[in-house]
Scaffold this motif. Structure first.
Motif, PDB file in Angstrom:
ATOM      1  N   GLU A   1      16.436 -18.735  -7.157  1.00  0.00           N
ATOM      2  CA  GLU A   1      16.529 -17.302  -6.919  1.00  0.00           C
ATOM      3  C   GLU A   1      16.506 -17.004  -5.419  1.00  0.00           C
ATOM      4  O   GLU A   1      15.891 -17.722  -4.643  1.00  0.00           O
ATOM      5  CB  GLU A   1      15.358 -16.570  -7.591  1.00  0.00           C
ATOM      6  CG  GLU A   1      15.362 -16.640  -9.104  1.00  0.00           C
ATOM      7  CD  GLU A   1      14.227 -15.847  -9.716  1.00  0.00           C
ATOM      8  OE1 GLU A   1      13.658 -14.987  -9.003  1.00  0.00           O
ATOM      9  OE2 GLU A   1      13.898 -16.084 -10.890  1.00  0.00           O
ATOM     10  N   GLU A   2      17.188 -15.942  -5.052  1.00  0.00           N
ATOM     11  CA  GLU A   2      17.088 -15.421  -3.693  1.00  0.00           C
ATOM     12  C   GLU A   2      15.964 -14.396  -3.660  1.00  0.00           C
ATOM     13  O   GLU A   2      15.634 -13.778  -4.659  1.00  0.00           O
ATOM     14  CB  GLU A   2      18.384 -14.757  -3.263  1.00  0.00           C
ATOM     15  CG  GLU A   2      19.484 -15.719  -2.885  1.00  0.00           C
ATOM     16  CD  GLU A   2      20.653 -14.973  -2.279  1.00  0.00           C
ATOM     17  OE1 GLU A   2      20.984 -15.240  -1.111  1.00  0.00           O
ATOM     18  OE2 GLU A   2      21.228 -14.116  -2.961  1.00  0.00           O
ATOM     19  N   GLY A   3      15.380 -14.210  -2.501  1.00  0.00           N
ATOM     20  CA  GLY A   3      14.336 -13.214  -2.362  1.00  0.00           C
ATOM     21  C   GLY A   3      13.554 -13.434  -1.092  1.00  0.00           C
ATOM     22  O   GLY A   3      14.026 -14.089  -0.159  1.00  0.00           O
ATOM     23  N   ALA A   4      12.344 -12.881  -1.053  1.00  0.00           N
ATOM     24  CA  ALA A   4      11.512 -13.033   0.139  1.00  0.00           C
ATOM     25  C   ALA A   4      10.057 -12.816  -0.210  1.00  0.00           C
ATOM     26  O   ALA A   4       9.714 -12.031  -1.104  1.00  0.00           O
ATOM     27  CB  ALA A   4      11.940 -12.055   1.233  1.00  0.00           C
ATOM     28  N   LEU A   5       9.205 -13.530   0.501  1.00  0.00           N
ATOM     29  CA  LEU A   5       7.770 -13.280   0.491  1.00  0.00           C
ATOM     30  C   LEU A   5       7.465 -12.512   1.767  1.00  0.00           C
ATOM     31  O   LEU A   5       7.657 -13.027   2.873  1.00  0.00           O
ATOM     32  CB  LEU A   5       6.985 -14.588   0.452  1.00  0.00           C
ATOM     33  CG  LEU A   5       5.465 -14.468   0.606  1.00  0.00           C
ATOM     34  CD1 LEU A   5       4.877 -13.667  -0.546  1.00  0.00           C
ATOM     35  CD2 LEU A   5       4.822 -15.834   0.687  1.00  0.00           C
ATOM     36  N   SER A   6       7.015 -11.279   1.607  1.00  0.00           N
ATOM     37  CA  SER A   6       6.765 -10.420   2.772  1.00  0.00           C
ATOM     38  C   SER A   6       5.273 -10.209   2.946  1.00  0.00           C
ATOM     39  O   SER A   6       4.550  -9.958   1.980  1.00  0.00           O
ATOM     40  CB  SER A   6       7.457  -9.061   2.589  1.00  0.00           C
ATOM     41  OG  SER A   6       8.848  -9.221   2.408  1.00  0.00           O
ATOM     42  N   LEU A   7       4.831 -10.331   4.169  1.00  0.00           N
ATOM     43  CA  LEU A   7       3.442 -10.047   4.514  1.00  0.00           C
ATOM     44  C   LEU A   7       3.390  -8.665   5.148  1.00  0.00           C
ATOM     45  O   LEU A   7       4.036  -8.429   6.181  1.00  0.00           O
ATOM     46  CB  LEU A   7       2.917 -11.102   5.476  1.00  0.00           C
ATOM     47  CG  LEU A   7       3.064 -12.552   5.009  1.00  0.00           C
ATOM     48  CD1 LEU A   7       2.531 -13.518   6.074  1.00  0.00           C
ATOM     49  CD2 LEU A   7       2.346 -12.768   3.685  1.00  0.00           C
ATOM     50  N   LEU A   8       2.656  -7.761   4.535  1.00  0.00           N
ATOM     51  CA  LEU A   8       2.537  -6.390   5.036  1.00  0.00           C
ATOM     52  C   LEU A   8       1.214  -6.296   5.781  1.00  0.00           C
ATOM     53  O   LEU A   8       0.168  -6.035   5.201  1.00  0.00           O
ATOM     54  CB  LEU A   8       2.608  -5.386   3.883  1.00  0.00           C
ATOM     55  CG  LEU A   8       3.768  -5.589   2.887  1.00  0.00           C
ATOM     56  CD1 LEU A   8       3.774  -4.477   1.850  1.00  0.00           C
ATOM     57  CD2 LEU A   8       5.110  -5.672   3.597  1.00  0.00           C
ATOM     58  N   HIS A   9       1.284  -6.560   7.085  1.00  0.00           N
ATOM     59  CA  HIS A   9       0.076  -6.661   7.901  1.00  0.00           C
ATOM     60  C   HIS A   9      -0.425  -5.285   8.324  1.00  0.00           C
ATOM     61  O   HIS A   9       0.357  -4.393   8.633  1.00  0.00           O
ATOM     62  CB  HIS A   9       0.369  -7.452   9.186  1.00  0.00           C
ATOM     63  CG  HIS A   9       0.725  -8.880   8.956  1.00  0.00           C
ATOM     64  ND1 HIS A   9      -0.199  -9.821   8.582  1.00  0.00           N
ATOM     65  CD2 HIS A   9       1.910  -9.542   9.071  1.00  0.00           C
ATOM     66  CE1 HIS A   9       0.387 -10.998   8.480  1.00  0.00           C
ATOM     67  NE2 HIS A   9       1.675 -10.860   8.761  1.00  0.00           N
ATOM     68  N   TRP A  10      -1.754  -5.151   8.383  1.00  0.00           N
ATOM     69  CA  TRP A  10      -2.323  -4.051   9.132  1.00  0.00           C
ATOM     70  C   TRP A  10      -2.955  -4.623  10.398  1.00  0.00           C
ATOM     71  O   TRP A  10      -3.240  -5.809  10.479  1.00  0.00           O
ATOM     72  CB  TRP A  10      -3.337  -3.246   8.335  1.00  0.00           C
ATOM     73  CG  TRP A  10      -4.576  -4.000   7.864  1.00  0.00           C
ATOM     74  CD1 TRP A  10      -5.303  -4.936   8.539  1.00  0.00           C
ATOM     75  CD2 TRP A  10      -5.231  -3.826   6.601  1.00  0.00           C
ATOM     76  NE1 TRP A  10      -6.365  -5.364   7.803  1.00  0.00           N
ATOM     77  CE2 TRP A  10      -6.363  -4.697   6.596  1.00  0.00           C
ATOM     78  CE3 TRP A  10      -5.005  -3.018   5.500  1.00  0.00           C
ATOM     79  CZ2 TRP A  10      -7.240  -4.785   5.524  1.00  0.00           C
ATOM     80  CZ3 TRP A  10      -5.885  -3.114   4.433  1.00  0.00           C
ATOM     81  CH2 TRP A  10      -6.979  -3.974   4.434  1.00  0.00           C
ATOM     82  N   ASP A  11      -3.146  -3.773  11.398  1.00  0.00           N
ATOM     83  CA  ASP A  11      -3.775  -4.206  12.632  1.00  0.00           C
ATOM     84  C   ASP A  11      -5.277  -4.333  12.396  1.00  0.00           C
ATOM     85  O   ASP A  11      -5.943  -3.344  12.056  1.00  0.00           O
ATOM     86  CB  ASP A  11      -3.486  -3.197  13.746  1.00  0.00           C
ATOM     87  CG  ASP A  11      -4.089  -3.620  15.073  1.00  0.00           C
ATOM     88  OD1 ASP A  11      -5.267  -3.303  15.309  1.00  0.00           O
ATOM     89  OD2 ASP A  11      -3.395  -4.296  15.839  1.00  0.00           O
TER      90      ASP A  11
END
Length: 271
Positions: A146-156
C-alpha cells in the motif's frame, strides 16, 4: 447476522414495527422515544448500530449522531438517520454530522435490513483491523504494497510546558481530551481506514493509506484544526499577544514563548 441495535424514534408504531422485524432476524433491539433516552441507552448499553429519527424531541438525530461520532470510543458505531424529509439541506446535515446512511421515509423493510447488515459487516472488519497495534498495522500496509504515510503531528514541547504551568493540570487535561476527540473525529470522517494515536509529550502520530500527496494534505489540515482548537484554551489576552511572556529566573530576562501549535512530519511508504 447478530448485533445489538438501537431504534430511536418518537413514533411508537415505527419503533414496534422495526423492533419486530429486526428481532425476527436475530438482532437484539433496544428502543428509545426521544434523544435524551437514546443518548442514555448509547452510553449504558453500547449498541452496535444506531437507527435514529431526525425529528426526535429533546435532542434530534443530528445532535445524537454528532455526539457519537465525536466520541473516540464510539465513533466507529454505524449511524442510520431516518427522516420524512428529503430536501438537499437535510441530506447535507446528515452527512455533515457523520451519519453512515440517510434514509427517507417511507422505506422498505428490506432496504433497511440490507443496510444494517452491510454496516455491521463493515464495522466488524474495522474492529478486527483495530486489534493490530500501530506498528503491526504499519508493517501490514507496507507488506501489502500500500501507498501512504506515517505522519508525526508534533507540538512544541516548550510551548506545552508553559501552557501546563500557567493554566494548570485541569485545563491541560481538558485540552488534551478535546484534541484526542478532534483527531479521532477527523480520522473517522475524512479518511478510510486511518489511525491516530496520542504520543505522550510529543503530540500525535497519524497512519494513512493513499496517495502520498493527498495524505500530506490531510496531515496538514489536521494540524491546522488541532492548532485552532488548542488555542481556544488560552486566555484572550494571550491569544491577542500570540505569545506568553516568561521570566527566566537565572538571567532575569523575559522570554516570549509562542502559543502551542502543531506541525506535520510526513514519512511516506509504499510504491
Amino acid at each position: 447476522m447478530s448485533g445489538r441495535i438501537l431504534i430511536a424514534d418518537d413514533s411508537a408504531n415505527v419503533r414496534e414495527v422495526l423492533q419486530m422485524n429486526l428481532e425476527t432476524l436475530g438482532y437484539e433491539v433496544l428502543v428509545a422515544e426521544d434523544g435524551d433516552q437514546a443518548l442514555q441507552t448509547i452510553y449504558r448499553d453500547s449498541p452496535d448500530l444506531l437507527v435514529l429519527d431526525v425529528m426526535m424531541p429533546k435532542q434530534n438525530g443530528f445532535q445524537i449522531c454528532r455526539k457519537v461520532k465525536a466520541d473516540p470510543e464510539r465513533a466507529g458505531t454505524p449511524v442510520i438517520l431516518l427522516t420524512a424529509k428529503s430536501q438537499r439541506e437535510d441530506v447535507y446535515w446528515g452527512k455533515d454530522c457523520g451519519a453512515d446512511e440517510y434514509m427517507t421515509k417511507p422505506f422498505s423493510a428490506k432496504e433497511l435490513e440490507d443496510t444494517i447488515e452491510r454496516l455491521l459487516i463493515r464495522r466488524a472488519a474495522a474492529r478486527s483491523h483495530a486489534l493490530l497495534n500501530f506498528e503491526d498495522d504499519l508493517e501490514r500496509r507496507r507488506a501489502a504494497g500500500e501507498e501512504g504515510a506515517l505522519s508525526l503531528l508534533h507540538w512544541d514541547s516548550r510551548a506545552m510546558d508553559v501552557f501546563r504551568k500557567k493554566y494548570g493540570e485541569v485545563r491541560y487535561a481538558e485540552a488534551l481530551e478535546r484534541l484526542k476527540m478532534e483527531g479521532g473525529s477527523f480520522v473517522q470522517s475524512e479518511t478510510e481506514g486511518g489511525r491516530i494515536e496520542f504520543v505522550d509529550g510529543q503530540g500525535f502520530r497519524l497512519l494513512l493509506s493513499g496517495d502520498p500527496e493527498e495524505v500530506e494534505e490531510l496531515a496538514e489540515e489536521l494540524c491546522k484544526r488541532l492548532t485552532r482548537l488548542v488555542r481556544a484554551f488560552y486566555d484572550a489576552s494571550d491569544r491577542e499577544r500570540k505569545m506568553i511572556p516568561i521570566r527566566d529566573f537565572k538571567t532575569g530576562e523575559t522570554q516570549s514563548v509562542p502559543l502551542l501549535s502543531f506541525t506535520a512530519e510526513v514519512n511516506p511508504f509504499g510504491r
